[in-house]
Every structure is written in C-alpha cells, then in structure tokens.
Scaffold this motif. Structure first.
Motif, PDB file in Angstrom:
ATOM      1  N   PRO A 118       0.784  -1.237   0.000  1.00 51.31           N
ATOM      2  CA  PRO A 118       0.000   0.000   0.000  1.00 51.31           C
ATOM      3  C   PRO A 118       0.822   1.296   0.000  1.00 51.31           C
ATOM      4  CG  PRO A 118       0.007  -0.935   2.198  1.00 51.31           C
ATOM      5  CD  PRO A 118       0.779  -1.886   1.328  1.00 51.31           C
ATOM      6  N   ASP A 119       2.015   1.278   0.549  1.00 52.58           N
ATOM      7  CA  ASP A 119       2.712   2.560   0.680  1.00 52.58           C
ATOM      8  C   ASP A 119       3.175   3.076  -0.673  1.00 52.58           C
ATOM      9  OD1 ASP A 119       4.390   0.165   1.324  1.00 52.58           O
ATOM     10  OD2 ASP A 119       5.989   1.628   0.925  1.00 52.58           O
ATOM     11  N   CYS A 120       2.923   4.366  -0.891  1.00 53.46           N
ATOM     12  CA  CYS A 120       3.173   4.956  -2.198  1.00 53.46           C
ATOM     13  C   CYS A 120       3.626   6.404  -2.044  1.00 53.46           C
ATOM     14  CB  CYS A 120       1.896   4.896  -3.025  1.00 53.46           C
ATOM     15  SG  CYS A 120       2.034   5.771  -4.573  1.00 53.46           S
ATOM     16  N   PRO A 121       4.835   6.702  -2.478  1.00 44.93           N
ATOM     17  CA  PRO A 121       5.380   8.051  -2.338  1.00 44.93           C
ATOM     18  C   PRO A 121       4.604   9.110  -3.120  1.00 44.93           C
ATOM     19  CG  PRO A 121       7.084   6.464  -2.961  1.00 44.93           C
ATOM     20  CD  PRO A 121       5.772   5.785  -3.117  1.00 44.93           C
ATOM     21  N   ILE A 122       3.836   8.682  -4.095  1.00 39.18           N
ATOM     22  CA  ILE A 122       3.071   9.663  -4.870  1.00 39.18           C
ATOM     23  C   ILE A 122       2.047  10.317  -3.955  1.00 39.18           C
ATOM     24  CG2 ILE A 122       1.558  10.029  -6.838  1.00 39.18           C
ATOM     25  CD1 ILE A 122       2.757   7.521  -8.119  1.00 39.18           C
ATOM     26  N   LEU A 123       1.238   9.484  -3.315  1.00 40.19           N
ATOM     27  CA  LEU A 123       0.216  10.022  -2.428  1.00 40.19           C
ATOM     28  C   LEU A 123       0.846  10.694  -1.212  1.00 40.19           C
ATOM     29  CD1 LEU A 123      -2.545   7.278  -2.554  1.00 40.19           C
ATOM     30  CD2 LEU A 123      -2.275   9.348  -3.905  1.00 40.19           C
TER      31      LEU A 123
ATOM     32  N   ALA B  76      -3.396  -1.124  -3.282  1.00 35.38           N
ATOM     33  CA  ALA B  76      -2.076  -1.491  -3.779  1.00 35.38           C
ATOM     34  C   ALA B  76      -1.428  -0.263  -4.410  1.00 35.38           C
ATOM     35  CB  ALA B  76      -2.204  -2.601  -4.814  1.00 35.38           C
ATOM     36  N   SER B  77      -0.158  -0.082  -4.177  1.00 33.55           N
ATOM     37  CA  SER B  77       0.514   1.092  -4.743  1.00 33.55           C
ATOM     38  C   SER B  77       0.490   1.028  -6.270  1.00 33.55           C
ATOM     39  CB  SER B  77       1.948   1.180  -4.227  1.00 33.55           C
ATOM     40  OG  SER B  77       2.701   0.055  -4.626  1.00 33.55           O
TER      41      SER B  77
END
Lengths: 136, 136
Positions: A118-123, B76-77
DNA sequence: ATAAGGTTTCCCATCATGGGAAGGTCAAGG
DNA sequence: CCTTGACCTTCCCATGATGGGAAACCTTAT
C-alpha cells in the motif's frame, strides 16, 4: 450551398458555424425563403481559415484579429508576425508547464513500488506540506 | 477554523472549498449555530491534497479517485502508479501537441518578412487548402 | 402523400473557476 | 449598547468552445 455542405467542406461543424455567426466572427449569410442559410465558396474559405487558426491554438478572439488582418490588404506583415510570435511563446509556455507536471509526476512514480503493497510516495507527496513537495 | 482560514492555509479558495463540498469531493464539515462551516486541521490536509492534485493537472474526477486511494489504507501502490502514469502520458501528449502547434507557427513566421509590407505567408497558409498546409 | 433527412431556433451540459448581490454574524472599540 | 468592518451564508451569472437534443419546419425522392 446549405450549412451542412459548408460544414463538410470547411471542417467546421454546422453547430459551430451558427455559433461563429452569433458572436459576429463571420458575417451572416443570405437566407432562402425558408430561412435556410446559403453559403458561397468564399464563405468556406473563411471557415477553413477559422478552422486552421483554431487548430493552431488561437482563441476565437485571436482568430477574430487574424481574420481582420487577413481581410485588411494594407496591413503590415509585422503585425501578423507579432501576433503569431506572441502566440508561439504562449504555446511554448503551456507546453513547458505540462511537461513540468509530467516530469514531477514521473519522478514521483519512479519511487513508487507499483506492487501490491500500500505505501506509495506519490500520495505521500500529495499529502505533504507544500515546502516538502517535489517541484512541479 | 472558519472557511477563510482553511482557504488561506490550504491554498484553495473559499469559493472552491464550497464547490468541492457541493460535488461531494470533500465531506461537509460541521457547522456553528449560525451555519458557519467549521474545519479541522485534517480538513486542511485534504484540501492541500486536492490542491496538489489539481496543480499536477488531474481533473476533479481523477482527484476524487486519488483521494479514495489515499484514504484506502489497503490499496495497492500499483493502482496509484497506474493512474499516475496514465496521467503522465496524457500530459506529455498534450505538451507535444502544443509544441507541434508552436513549431508549425514558428516555421511559418520565419518566412514572414515582418515589415511594413502586407504579404505574409502565415495568413496565406491559413487561407490555403488543408492539403497544402504546413503540418501541425 | 409519405418518409427520410436536412434545417431552424432554443435550451441545457460540460469543466473549473471567479464575480457579485443580498443578507446574516461576529468581534472590537466608542 | 451600538456601530463598523470583516467575515460568512446562499444564489445566480459568466467564462470558452463545443456538443446534445427537442420541437418544428422544409425539401426531395419515391
């Protein structure tokens, strides 16, 4: 010819032809007894001119000026060139802006795993304080 | 805090905050007895998120999706990345279009004297038949 | 005469934003 | 206590360029 044919020949929709007439961009054509608009070959040229101008990103107001210059046989070519080059600069500015946005986003995306996690630098960037954000 | 302060802190105008609420992009805040909207610090984060998304060229509908992904801790990223990269491609396409217009126009302008004389290849091209036109 | 297709005007929708009016509210200072 | 000014509320309108669609009318061919 009727509006439909003028539309096909000029590449400007009938809807738009009527609109251009309503805002005074083109002159109202003659009408038949039944109020049908009647166009001459020359009107199609004008419509094509407008179409071309729009395709090159000029607004209708700018197109109005260009049309005036086109019809004014005594205008200086410098006037046209100035208008055109000013527009070129605007287009290039807008293109650069879009490109900058794309670059920023692409950069953010390279740091995003893009998998099931789940972790995403975009968000994360979107949610961050402005001072900490990647430059657009 | 009132809407004005939320606007200042988030960089989203009060007008837009109300609009975003009206289209269901953000959730309606609490109200005082006098119907004043009351925002919490967290609401400002959301607004900043929206602002950032808009600044990067996402539409409000796309922003709505991004917000949903942001709030969905289990997404999901890859979903985010896909959305972002699709947008990158759109942005780059639009940038390329604008650039092509600018190039065409710049090319036409180089052949225009830009002096007191009236003849100008720019307008000549505009008036030409499509097949004879410089490519945009 | 009828059907099909073109035309007319008019209204509405888009997208994201701003402007402004008319009226209510709140806080500070006289 | 009252005024003043700065907020806030809702509501309507405008932008720019285009499309969609309805209701009514015209034209042409069968």
């Amino acid at each position: 010819m009727n509006i439909g044919e003028a539309a096909t020949r000029s590449g400007v929709s009938a809807k738009m032809i009527r609109y251009y007439e309503s805002i005074g961009l083109i002159t109202p054509p003659a009408r038949t007894a039944a109020q049908y608009r009647v166009y001459a070959a020359d009107d199609v040229h004008t419509l094509r001119f407008v179409r071309r101008s729009r395709d090159l990103g000029f607004s209708l107001e700018e197109t109005r000026e260009l049309l005036a210059l086109w019809r004014d046989k005594s205008r200086a070519s410098a006037d046209v060139k100035n208008l055109a080059m000013a527009h070129v600069r605007e287009l290039e500015e807008k293109a650069a802006e879009l490109k900058a946005m794309a670059d920023t986003l692409r950069h953010l995306a390279t740091h995003c795993h893009g998998d099931h996690r789940p972790d995403c630098p975009i968000l994360a960037d979107f949610a961050a304080t402005p001072s900490a954000q990647a430059k657009a």
